[in-house]
Design a protein around this motif. Structure first.
Motif, PDB file in Angstrom:
ATOM      1  N   ALA A 539       0.944  -1.362   0.137  1.00  0.00           N
ATOM      2  CA  ALA A 539      -0.023  -0.238  -0.049  1.00  0.00           C
ATOM      3  C   ALA A 539       0.748   1.248  -0.038  1.00  0.00           C
ATOM      4  O   ALA A 539       0.585   2.551  -0.468  1.00  0.00           O
ATOM      5  CB  ALA A 539      -0.812   0.132   1.080  1.00  0.00           C
ATOM      6  N   THR A 540       2.078   1.085   0.721  1.00  0.00           N
ATOM      7  CA  THR A 540       2.889   2.343   0.664  1.00  0.00           C
ATOM      8  C   THR A 540       3.530   2.640  -0.869  1.00  0.00           C
ATOM      9  O   THR A 540       3.509   3.725  -1.193  1.00  0.00           O
ATOM     10  CB  THR A 540       4.093   1.961   1.616  1.00  0.00           C
ATOM     11  OG1 THR A 540       3.743   1.530   2.780  1.00  0.00           O
ATOM     12  CG2 THR A 540       5.111   3.143   1.680  1.00  0.00           C
ATOM     13  N   LEU A 541       3.935   1.468  -1.730  1.00  0.00           N
ATOM     14  CA  LEU A 541       4.426   1.707  -2.619  1.00  0.00           C
ATOM     15  C   LEU A 541       3.230   1.985  -3.884  1.00  0.00           C
ATOM     16  O   LEU A 541       3.500   3.032  -4.607  1.00  0.00           O
ATOM     17  CB  LEU A 541       4.809   0.368  -3.355  1.00  0.00           C
ATOM     18  CG  LEU A 541       5.885  -0.353  -2.609  1.00  0.00           C
ATOM     19  CD1 LEU A 541       6.437  -1.699  -3.038  1.00  0.00           C
ATOM     20  CD2 LEU A 541       7.182   0.736  -2.249  1.00  0.00           C
ATOM     21  N   LEU A 542       2.010   1.634  -3.437  1.00  0.00           N
ATOM     22  CA  LEU A 542       1.048   2.293  -4.515  1.00  0.00           C
ATOM     23  C   LEU A 542       0.755   3.721  -4.546  1.00  0.00           C
ATOM     24  O   LEU A 542       0.194   4.438  -5.236  1.00  0.00           O
ATOM     25  CB  LEU A 542      -0.335   1.515  -4.301  1.00  0.00           C
ATOM     26  CG  LEU A 542      -0.259  -0.141  -4.719  1.00  0.00           C
ATOM     27  CD1 LEU A 542      -1.839  -0.690  -4.474  1.00  0.00           C
ATOM     28  CD2 LEU A 542       0.230  -0.324  -6.056  1.00  0.00           C
ATOM     29  N   GLY A 543       0.941   3.957  -3.141  1.00  0.00           N
ATOM     30  CA  GLY A 543       0.856   5.623  -2.891  1.00  0.00           C
ATOM     31  C   GLY A 543       1.760   6.329  -3.940  1.00  0.00           C
ATOM     32  O   GLY A 543       1.390   7.636  -4.070  1.00  0.00           O
ATOM     33  N   ILE A 544       2.815   5.847  -4.329  1.00  0.00           N
ATOM     34  CA  ILE A 544       3.766   6.524  -5.075  1.00  0.00           C
ATOM     35  C   ILE A 544       3.261   6.959  -6.479  1.00  0.00           C
ATOM     36  O   ILE A 544       3.420   7.920  -6.806  1.00  0.00           O
ATOM     37  CB  ILE A 544       4.714   5.623  -5.338  1.00  0.00           C
ATOM     38  CG1 ILE A 544       5.727   5.453  -4.225  1.00  0.00           C
ATOM     39  CG2 ILE A 544       5.856   6.376  -6.370  1.00  0.00           C
ATOM     40  CD1 ILE A 544       6.939   4.555  -4.273  1.00  0.00           C
ATOM     41  N   VAL A 545       2.003   6.149  -6.904  1.00  0.00           N
ATOM     42  CA  VAL A 545       1.457   6.419  -8.096  1.00  0.00           C
ATOM     43  C   VAL A 545      -0.050   7.285  -7.928  1.00  0.00           C
ATOM     44  O   VAL A 545      -0.704   7.376  -8.847  1.00  0.00           O
ATOM     45  CB  VAL A 545       1.473   5.221  -9.060  1.00  0.00           C
ATOM     46  CG1 VAL A 545       2.879   4.847  -9.628  1.00  0.00           C
ATOM     47  CG2 VAL A 545       0.469   4.172  -8.247  1.00  0.00           C
ATOM     48  N   GLY A 546      -0.072   7.449  -6.702  1.00  0.00           N
ATOM     49  CA  GLY A 546      -1.488   8.002  -6.344  1.00  0.00           C
ATOM     50  C   GLY A 546      -2.583   7.364  -5.879  1.00  0.00           C
ATOM     51  O   GLY A 546      -3.704   7.691  -5.821  1.00  0.00           O
ATOM     52  N   TYR A 552       2.480   8.553  -1.250  1.00  0.00           N
ATOM     53  CA  TYR A 552       2.777  10.091  -2.133  1.00  0.00           C
ATOM     54  C   TYR A 552       3.739  10.935  -1.354  1.00  0.00           C
ATOM     55  O   TYR A 552       4.517  11.625  -1.858  1.00  0.00           O
ATOM     56  CB  TYR A 552       1.240  10.518  -1.996  1.00  0.00           C
ATOM     57  CG  TYR A 552       1.294  12.118  -2.334  1.00  0.00           C
ATOM     58  CD1 TYR A 552       1.526  12.368  -3.519  1.00  0.00           C
ATOM     59  CD2 TYR A 552       1.339  13.084  -1.557  1.00  0.00           C
ATOM     60  CE1 TYR A 552       1.503  13.634  -4.057  1.00  0.00           C
ATOM     61  CE2 TYR A 552       1.260  14.260  -1.772  1.00  0.00           C
ATOM     62  CZ  TYR A 552       1.403  14.681  -3.174  1.00  0.00           C
ATOM     63  OH  TYR A 552       1.605  16.181  -3.410  1.00  0.00           O
ATOM     64  N   TYR A 553       3.736  10.928   0.080  1.00  0.00           N
ATOM     65  CA  TYR A 553       4.714  11.909   0.809  1.00  0.00           C
ATOM     66  C   TYR A 553       6.190  11.057   0.629  1.00  0.00           C
ATOM     67  O   TYR A 553       7.014  11.965   0.462  1.00  0.00           O
ATOM     68  CB  TYR A 553       4.333  11.939   1.976  1.00  0.00           C
ATOM     69  CG  TYR A 553       2.859  12.589   2.276  1.00  0.00           C
ATOM     70  CD1 TYR A 553       2.851  14.064   2.371  1.00  0.00           C
ATOM     71  CD2 TYR A 553       1.762  11.940   2.251  1.00  0.00           C
ATOM     72  CE1 TYR A 553       1.382  14.633   2.335  1.00  0.00           C
ATOM     73  CE2 TYR A 553       0.550  12.384   2.619  1.00  0.00           C
ATOM     74  CZ  TYR A 553       0.576  13.618   2.546  1.00  0.00           C
ATOM     75  OH  TYR A 553      -0.956  14.238   2.677  1.00  0.00           O
ATOM     76  N   LEU A 554       5.995   9.957   0.625  1.00  0.00           N
ATOM     77  CA  LEU A 554       7.410   9.112   0.476  1.00  0.00           C
ATOM     78  C   LEU A 554       8.036   9.422  -0.628  1.00  0.00           C
ATOM     79  O   LEU A 554       9.249   9.880  -0.840  1.00  0.00           O
ATOM     80  CB  LEU A 554       7.258   7.603   0.717  1.00  0.00           C
ATOM     81  CG  LEU A 554       8.333   6.806   0.623  1.00  0.00           C
ATOM     82  CD1 LEU A 554       9.413   7.029   1.614  1.00  0.00           C
ATOM     83  CD2 LEU A 554       8.182   5.241   0.439  1.00  0.00           C
ATOM     84  N   LEU A 555       7.430   9.486  -1.795  1.00  0.00           N
ATOM     85  CA  LEU A 555       7.774   9.806  -3.279  1.00  0.00           C
ATOM     86  C   LEU A 555       8.246  11.143  -3.247  1.00  0.00           C
ATOM     87  O   LEU A 555       9.444  11.419  -3.752  1.00  0.00           O
ATOM     88  CB  LEU A 555       6.964   9.471  -4.300  1.00  0.00           C
ATOM     89  CG  LEU A 555       7.354   9.722  -5.801  1.00  0.00           C
ATOM     90  CD1 LEU A 555       8.803   8.736  -6.078  1.00  0.00           C
ATOM     91  CD2 LEU A 555       6.221   9.585  -6.644  1.00  0.00           C
ATOM     92  N   ASN A 556       7.482  12.099  -2.777  1.00  0.00           N
ATOM     93  CA  ASN A 556       7.786  13.638  -2.711  1.00  0.00           C
ATOM     94  C   ASN A 556       9.010  13.717  -1.878  1.00  0.00           C
ATOM     95  O   ASN A 556       9.833  14.506  -2.410  1.00  0.00           O
ATOM     96  CB  ASN A 556       6.755  14.261  -2.299  1.00  0.00           C
ATOM     97  CG  ASN A 556       5.523  14.355  -3.292  1.00  0.00           C
ATOM     98  OD1 ASN A 556       5.761  14.122  -4.561  1.00  0.00           O
ATOM     99  ND2 ASN A 556       4.391  14.975  -2.858  1.00  0.00           N
ATOM    100  N   ALA A 557       9.199  13.305  -0.817  1.00  0.00           N
ATOM    101  CA  ALA A 557      10.324  13.436   0.010  1.00  0.00           C
ATOM    102  C   ALA A 557      11.489  12.872  -0.794  1.00  0.00           C
ATOM    103  O   ALA A 557      12.588  13.471  -0.497  1.00  0.00           O
ATOM    104  CB  ALA A 557      10.066  12.641   1.490  1.00  0.00           C
TER     105      ALA A 557
END
Length: 592
Positions: A539-546, A552-557
């Motif tokens: 679920a953390t990884l899927l947040g990377i693509v929205g 989402y915050y992990l990718l932005n950081a």
């Protein structure tokens, strides 16, 4: 397998499932059963475990309502899908030479990373196994290493290694290798704990060293299980390699991320199709390797069955093993004959070694990086510490982490419901006929071939950003894993109780709910918690693509070089995974 059904509940079978005479009222056996059953029902740990499962179920239902999956809304979004596919037009692919290069590079880095993980997992598993660990302290340390490597997402490890090494495949190899230690070492250790201690003790009694005990007394027994574990993990790593492209790891994932970011959806979906086909082909190749090297221990996959029949004229390999030859002297033992089985196994071993070497070569590793990254290590380590939530603040990141857990819980609940049905129909002792079993096994293979990230991207385009797309993608992708695990576990239950119910006139449905499910319930709970543990990271990884959540915050950081925030998020993920791991271990112990 531990039975959860009450003793003697299957037509006069005992606790082990072997036939026994029914206990007459007033007899000592009957009195003993009456004393045990109420005590087992009143066991405070079992009661607490049952209450915990109910609470988790309620939390999963609440999470599902909060995610707010709207089926009517998805149908209303059909116009979005039509516009999207109209915009996509026809699928596009890279030039054949470039596509071949990207495919070979992806397979090479995944294979090299998996082999690295397997090599590193051997000492960790040796220290983690109860029967080989030198002390409880070493065992606890090895188990913690396994949990830690499972908890840290491979995409975070790739971010770190991109800072330390040259851009290319090496960061991906190291990220896959270290992250995979968690799963591989655990299964390796479980296999060591299940060995027959006789050969190892015989080597020790003859004055053998610890190394000889391992190579002669342990390794031959665990090798089939270890090979199957590594092949299974390689399939998982191939699907997971897609997300590594979003942080700069070379391969098909990187090209797909560039295509989607530039809104070239035709090319992005074309590469996604290539990845899907590659995953299915890898499944077939893995099954062929298992059949060739392991024979009857290869497993139960649909491709394993097909390849076994194709290679043996309708009989599974290993179904009629030849007797071990007896040697009259040491000289005759040194000149063993070369039957077909020995030739096949030797050729397979050399071929596997050649494939591994080829994987390392095509990965294009810059070996000089191993001598230069030490100078960067202190600065990179310092950039992740101390944890800092930056401009977002703790409340925002914590809320995103809660949403990630909600997505994982909701997806696990949906996966569980679907997997119980599909996995049961894929089990030999539950499916009404072999065609049904093979069909559902093939369905599970097809589902496993679709990376969740690709499915999430498509769903996001259709339904929009948010947790709904991430939950559906996770739920669908999890069916391939959990359904297979459930099918295998149901096929492994003792047949005694099932036969007893059928002999007493029970229907197949009554046999399923009265004997098959009670015996497989403990394994089913364990598999579901394993999926929940996996879903938290996914679920953390899927947040990377929205797909919603903290990704989402992990990718932005990561893209903004705010590595203190990355460290903070990783620590939160670690705490959640440790809690899930601890709860699962306690439940398995309480329900044993």
């Amino acid at each position: 397998m531990t039975l959860l059904a009450a003793p003697g509940n299957a037509g006069g079978t005992g606790r082990t499932g072997s036939p026994s005479a029914p206990s007459e009222p007033g007899s000592p056996a009957h009195a003993d059963l009456e004393r045990r059953a109420p005590a087992q029902r009143r066991d405070p740990q079992r009661i607490a475990a049952g209450v915990s499962l109910v609470i988790l179920l309620v939390l999963a239902i609440i999470a599902l309502t909060r995610v707010d999956i709207s089926i009517p809304g998805m149908f209303e979004s059909a116009s979005n899908a039509e516009r999207f596919f109209a915009r996509v037009g026809s699928l596009k692919f890279p030039e054949p030479a470039e596509l071949l290069h990207l495919t070979v590079l992806t397979v090479g880095l995944v294979l090299t990373g998996t082999v690295l993980a397997a090599a590193l997992s051997v000492p960790v598993a040796y220290l983690a196994a109860a029967n080989t660990s030198p002390s409880p302290g070493w065992r606890a340390l090895a188990r913690f290493v396994g949990v830690l490597t499972r908890a840290v997402p491979d995409v975070v490890l790739a971010m770190v290694f991109v800072l330390l090494f040259s851009l290319g495949s090496l960061p991906g190899i190291l990220a896959i290798g270290i992250h995979s230690i968690g799963m591989i070492s655990k299964l390796f250790a479980d296999a060591i704990e299940q060995i027959d201690e006789g050969p190892r003790l015989a080597v020790r009694a003859a004055g053998g060293s610890k190394l000889q005990e391992f190579t002669v007394g342990i390794l031959p027994q665990v090798l089939p299980s270890w090979v199957a574990t590594v092949l299974h993990r390689n399939d998982i790593n191939l699907r997971g390699s897609v997300v590594l492209g979003y942080v700069g790891v070379a391969g098909l994932g990187l090209e797909m991320s560039h295509a989607f970011k530039s809104l070239n959806y035709g090319l992005g979906l074309g590469i996604a199709l290539v990845i899907f086909v590659l995953c299915v082909v890898m499944e077939v190749v893995s099954s062929a390797v298992r059949v060739t090297m392991l024979g009857e221990q290869a497993g139960k996959g649909v491709f394993v069955k097909l390849l076994s029949h194709a290679g043996s004229g309708g009989a599974a390999r290993g179904s009629a093993p030849t007797a071990d030859p007896r040697f009259a002297s040491v000289d005759s033992a040194l000149r063993r004959p070369w039957p077909a089985a020995r030739v096949r196994n030797t050729a397979a071993a050399w071929l596997a070694l050649a494939v591994v070497i080829a994987g390392v070569i095509v990965s294009g590793i810059v070996w000089s990086d191993f001598f230069t990254f030490w100078a960067k290590l202190p600065a990179v380590a310092a950039s992740f510490w101390p944890p800092n939530f930056g401009n977002y603040g703790f409340a925002t990141i914590f809320a995103a982490m809660v949403e990630t857990v909600e997505i994982a819980l909701a997806a696990t609940l949906l996966t569980f419901i679907a997997s119980v049905v599909i996995g049961s129909l894929a089990a030999r002792n539950v499916a009404p006929n072999p065609a049904t079993r093979s069909g559902f096994r093939l369905l599970l293979v097809g589902i496993r071939g679709i990376p969740e990230l690709i499915l999430a991207i498509v769903l996001i385009v259709i339904t929009g950003l948010g947790a709904q797309a991430g939950t559906i993608a996770l739920a669908f992708g999890g069916i391939g894993l959990l359904g297979k695990l459930i099918a295998d576990s149901l096929e492994e239950v003792p047949r005694g109780p099932e036969r007893a119910l059928i002999a007493n006139g029970a229907s197949r449905t009554q046999m399923y709910f009265g004997a098959t499910v009670p015996q497989g319930a403990q394994a089913l709970i364990g598999h579901t918690f394993y999926l929940l543990d996996t879903n938290v990271r996914a679920a953390t990884l899927l947040g990377i693509v929205g797909g919603g959540g903290v990704g989402y915050y992990l990718l932005n950081a990561g893209q903004g070089s705010n590595y203190q925030l990355v460290g903070s998020i990783v620590l939160m993920i670690l705490v959640v995974v440790l809690c899930v791991e601890g709860l699962a271990m306690w439940l398995r112990k309480a329900l044993r």
